[in-house]
Design a protein around this motif. Structure first.
Motif, PDB file in Angstrom:
ATOM      1  N   LEU A   1      45.375  43.380  41.423  1.00 18.11           N
ATOM      2  CA  LEU A   1      46.519  43.231  40.527  1.00 18.11           C
ATOM      3  C   LEU A   1      46.537  41.881  39.807  1.00 18.11           C
ATOM      4  N   VAL A   2      45.644  40.982  40.180  1.00 15.23           N
ATOM      5  CA  VAL A   2      45.569  39.705  39.467  1.00 15.23           C
ATOM      6  C   VAL A   2      45.189  39.980  38.011  1.00 15.23           C
ATOM      7  N   GLY A   3      45.993  39.497  37.083  1.00 14.67           N
ATOM      8  CA  GLY A   3      45.749  39.730  35.662  1.00 14.67           C
ATOM      9  C   GLY A   3      46.477  40.927  35.099  1.00 14.67           C
ATOM     10  N   ALA A   4      47.125  41.734  35.953  1.00 13.78           N
ATOM     11  CA  ALA A   4      47.904  42.869  35.456  1.00 13.78           C
ATOM     12  C   ALA A   4      49.155  42.364  34.742  1.00 13.78           C
ATOM     13  N   ALA A   5      49.696  43.189  33.854  1.00 13.50           N
ATOM     14  CA  ALA A   5      50.872  42.813  33.067  1.00 13.50           C
ATOM     15  C   ALA A   5      51.952  43.867  33.195  1.00 13.50           C
ATOM     16  N   PRO A   6      53.219  43.467  33.306  1.00 11.14           N
ATOM     17  CA  PRO A   6      54.297  44.448  33.422  1.00 11.14           C
ATOM     18  C   PRO A   6      54.538  45.186  32.108  1.00 11.14           C
TER      19      PRO A   6
END
Length: 365
Positions: A254-259
């Motif tokens: 999830l590192v780098g994921a965006a909401p």
């Protein structure tokens, strides 16, 4: 907005709540020739805090109800199973039995699709209409007060009342059926993009104070739903960014994921009931009692309760039929409740949980 409705005469069954339980109850009653009025205070589609997963048993119910095309029309995600991570960090892939594939469904679109099917079956759907209270109730029906958005209160005479208005059910409170629960957990959910995981597998990270669920919302995995469940009084994140940061500590992909959405809350849980009926009225879905659905049974429980309640109403809605409904509902939930209790107990003993998790693939998750 009002839509649907048929030419069937007589006092309607009044369904309060347009989620999966309410829509399916209305659909089945309309198919059986009953007049149905369904009210919901919110217009659809609407966001909903949820893990957004339909387990294999839920998919079977959807197919039995003849709703496969409606659900496939929203292009659900498709899962082969779950990768379950214990508090110690060990991961256990748990495929669904028999190699079956199941769905993940964006609740705003899923709920709207089921409600549209109910309207097509003849249910009179009144969105933007709130349930205010009960003026009269007896075995042969009663009268409810309702209010449309921006309007004054009016009344609806009904042959039977179906409370499908969720975790914080106003109908349940009016019927005096609330029971004291532990209210032990709460959750937040959000949608995100940029998750570097295989979209054919969901992820479930178990913890004593916090559990994370992650599932794709489309077959390619362009969008995912993240749910964080915490045990009270363990604090919940207060923004999408803090939720993602917290989740990435447990799930590095999830590192780098965006909401993609705001943070939506649900809880507090658990919500037992004294019994899911009164003469002339019946509770279904989360309104009929709620426990932590870590096994992915929330939508399936809603659909099953609707089918069982409709059986009771079509059998005349007598006290005997409603007692039978309560017993059948309890039996239908017993397996999930037992499994939940086993998981809850094992979370206090991580080594025991590591021993139990390889067995989960033998259950219907």
């Amino acid at each position: 907005m009002t839509r649907g409705g048929g030419a069937v005469l007589g006092a309607p069954v009044l369904v309060v709540g347009g989620g999966p339980a309410g829509s399916v109850a209305g659909l089945l009653l309309a198919r059986a020739g009953r007049r149905v009025v369904l009210i919901d205070r919110h217009p659809h589609p609407r966001p909903k805090a949820c893990g957004e997963c339909a387990n294999p048993a839920t998919v079977e119910q959807i197919r039995a109800l003849g709703l496969t095309s409606a659900v496939e029309g929203i292009t659900p995600g498709r899962l082969s199973g779950w990768v379950i991570q214990s508090p110690s960090g060990r991961c256990y892939p748990a495929a669904f039995r028999g190699g079956v594939e199941t769905w993940t469904v964006e609740r705003s679109r899923f709920d709207a699709a089921l409600l549209a099917e109910a309207a097509r079956a003849g249910v009179e759907v009144r969105e933007g209409t709130s349930f205010v209270g009960i003026e009269a109730l007896g075995p042969a029906g009663g009268r409810a007060r309702v209010r449309s958005t921006g309007g004054s209160a009016t009344t609806i005479d009904f042959a039977a009342l179906v409370g499908a208005d969720g975790l914080h059910s106003r109908v349940r409170a009016e019927l005096g059926l609330d029971a004291r629960g532990a209210l032990r957990k709460s959750a937040v959910s959000l949608h995100l993009t940029g998750c570097a995981l295989d979209p054919s597998w969901g992820r479930l990270r178990l913890g004593r104070d916090e559990t994370l669920g992650l599932a794709p919302l489309d077959p390619r995995g362009d969008r995912w739903t993240l749910t964080l469940v915490t045990r009270d009084p363990h604090p919940l994140p207060d923004s999408p960014s803090t939720a993602l940061t917290r989740a990435a500590r447990r799930i590095p992909e999830l590192v780098g994921a965006a909401p993609l959405s705001p943070l939506l809350g649900s809880g507090a849980w658990d919500r037992p009931v004294d019994r899911p009926w009164r003469p002339g009225a019946v509770l279904i879905g989360d309104a009929a009692g709620y426990y932590d659905p870590v096994t992915g049974e929330g939508i399936g429980r809603a659909l099953a309760s609707a089918r069982l309640a409709v059986d009771a109403l079509l059998a005349g809605g007598s006290e005997a039929a409603l007692v039978t409904y309560a017993a059948r509902l309890r039996r239908s939930r017993a397996g999930g409740v037992r499994l939940q209790r086993v998981i809850e107990g094992a979370l206090r003993h991580p080594l025991l949980l590591d021993a139990l998790l390889p067995l989960l693939h033998r259950t219907r998750l």
